[in-house]
Design a protein around this motif. Structure first.
Motif, short mmCIF file in Angstrom:
data_model
loop_
_atom_site.label_atom_id
_atom_site.label_comp_id
_atom_site.label_asym_id
_atom_site.label_seq_id
_atom_site.Cartn_x
_atom_site.Cartn_y
_atom_site.Cartn_z
N LEU A 229 91.24 46.69 47.18
CA LEU A 229 89.88 46.45 47.66
C LEU A 229 89.17 47.77 47.96
O LEU A 229 88.01 47.97 47.59
N VAL A 230 89.87 48.67 48.62
CA VAL A 230 89.28 49.97 48.94
C VAL A 230 89.02 50.77 47.66
O VAL A 230 87.94 51.35 47.47
N ALA A 231 89.99 50.77 46.76
CA ALA A 231 89.85 51.54 45.52
C ALA A 231 88.71 51.03 44.66
O ALA A 231 88.04 51.80 43.96
N ARG A 280 95.63 46.82 58.41
CA ARG A 280 95.91 47.03 56.98
C ARG A 280 94.72 47.68 56.27
O ARG A 280 94.89 48.53 55.39
N TYR A 281 93.52 47.29 56.65
CA TYR A 281 92.32 47.86 56.02
C TYR A 281 92.19 49.33 56.41
O TYR A 281 91.91 50.19 55.56
N ALA A 282 92.40 49.65 57.69
CA ALA A 282 92.31 51.04 58.14
C ALA A 282 93.36 51.91 57.45
O ALA A 282 93.09 53.05 57.06
N GLU A 283 94.55 51.35 57.28
CA GLU A 283 95.62 52.08 56.60
C GLU A 283 95.23 52.37 55.15
O GLU A 283 95.44 53.49 54.65
N LYS A 287 94.78 56.11 53.43
CA LYS A 287 95.49 56.52 52.22
C LYS A 287 94.51 56.99 51.15
O LYS A 287 94.75 58.00 50.46
N ALA A 288 93.41 56.25 51.01
CA ALA A 288 92.41 56.62 50.00
C ALA A 288 91.77 57.96 50.34
O ALA A 288 91.56 58.81 49.45
#
Length: 294
Positions: A229-231, A280-283, A287-288
């Motif tokens: 989702l982040v990527a 999990r979203y913050a992690e 990472k990104a």
């Protein structure tokens, strides 16, 4: 995260004014920013009242639904298709009047286990209906979001690739995908690749465990989901959805096969879900960011 919602079925299977008030209050108190309501019957509550109370609780709203068999727009029966279009038009109007901007769910067929294969004519009827409706919805400030669900809840759209093909045929820029981790875990070859494939057509996202219960109690690889989702640059609403026979109404329990209590304490469930998703979203964001740091 800023755009985190919760489905009202975590709180109640009813749609009376009292039911809705309780659901909004609990969602707000736990820090959720959006509440998702199923298709609402305006005969059971005052729409203007609900719109005001949503503002009072500072909650955004999304409406989702599944079409009934008598309103299946993927039917070959013209009268049934017309009835489905009327149901969807009413849902767009209610979404607009509540101040919402997304109508999602199984809005392309009936929400049921089909006894037959989909037909080309049925597909074409669904495409044509939603193409027309998308124009009306756009004028109302509402987008249409096709929930890609498992084979036991529709026979038309079970994968992201099917959903994208459907959207392409509508020719509309106001129809998007509504993906759900529970359903993706069943149907997609790789949920991460499905999220990447959806790209900018991903309009709404459901987080749910493989057993419909507490997040982290099943087999879904949530770190990979949030990384994807982040990527992909998705920054829209993520909504927690969980069902238990403790709360869900009888009709939906039958359709979704909710035969047991996956939880009994919905406050504990919702509190833990928010913490799980936030972490999990913050992690994934960390990472990104680390990966981009020279």
């Amino acid at each position: 995260m800023d755009k985190l919602g919760i489905h009202s079925f975590v709180w109640t299977g009813g749609t009376t004014q009292q039911d809705l008030e309780g659901a909004m209050e609990k969602s707000h108190d736990l820090g959720y920013k959006l509440i998702e309501f199923p298709r609402l019957d305006p005969r059971k509550f005052d729409v203007s009242w609900l719109a005001r109370r949503l503002k009072d609780y500072d909650l955004a709203v999304t409406v989702t639904m599944g079409l009934p068999l008598e309103g299946d727009i993927s039917s070959e029966d013209a009268a049934v298709v017309r009835r489905g279009e009327e149901i969807l038009s009413d849902a767009v109007a209610i979404t607009r009047d509540l101040g919402g901007h997304k109508l999602g769910g199984i809005i392309f067929s009936a929400h049921t286990k089909y006894r037959s294969l989909p037909t080309r004519k049925g597909w074409d009827n669904s495409v044509a209906t939603l193409s027309r409706l998308a124009d009306t919805a756009k004028q109302a400030g509402v987008s249409l979001n096709l929930e890609i669900v498992n084979r036991f809840e529709t026979n038309l759209l079970n994968t992201t690739a099917q959903g994208l093909a459907f959207i392409k045929e509508t020719g509309s820029d106001n129809i998007f995908l509504h993906l759900d981790t529970f359903h993706m875990n069943i149907e997609e070859a790789d949920p991460v690749q499905a999220i990447r494939l959806a790209g900018d057509k991903l309009g709404y996202f459901h987080i749910g465990e493989s057993n419909r219960g507490y997040l982290g109690s099943g087999v879904i690889n949530f770190p990979a989901i949030f990384d994807a989702l982040v990527a992909s640059g998705y920054e829209d609403w993520i909504t927690f959805e969980s069902f238990s026979s403790e709360v869900v109404d009888e009709d939906l329990s039958i359709i979704c096969a909710i035969w047991r209590n996956t939880w009994t304490d919905n406050v504990d469930l919702a509190r833990r879900a928010k913490a799980f998703i936030d972490d999990r979203y913050a992690e994934a964001r960390r990472k990104a960011d680390t990966a981009r740091t020279p």
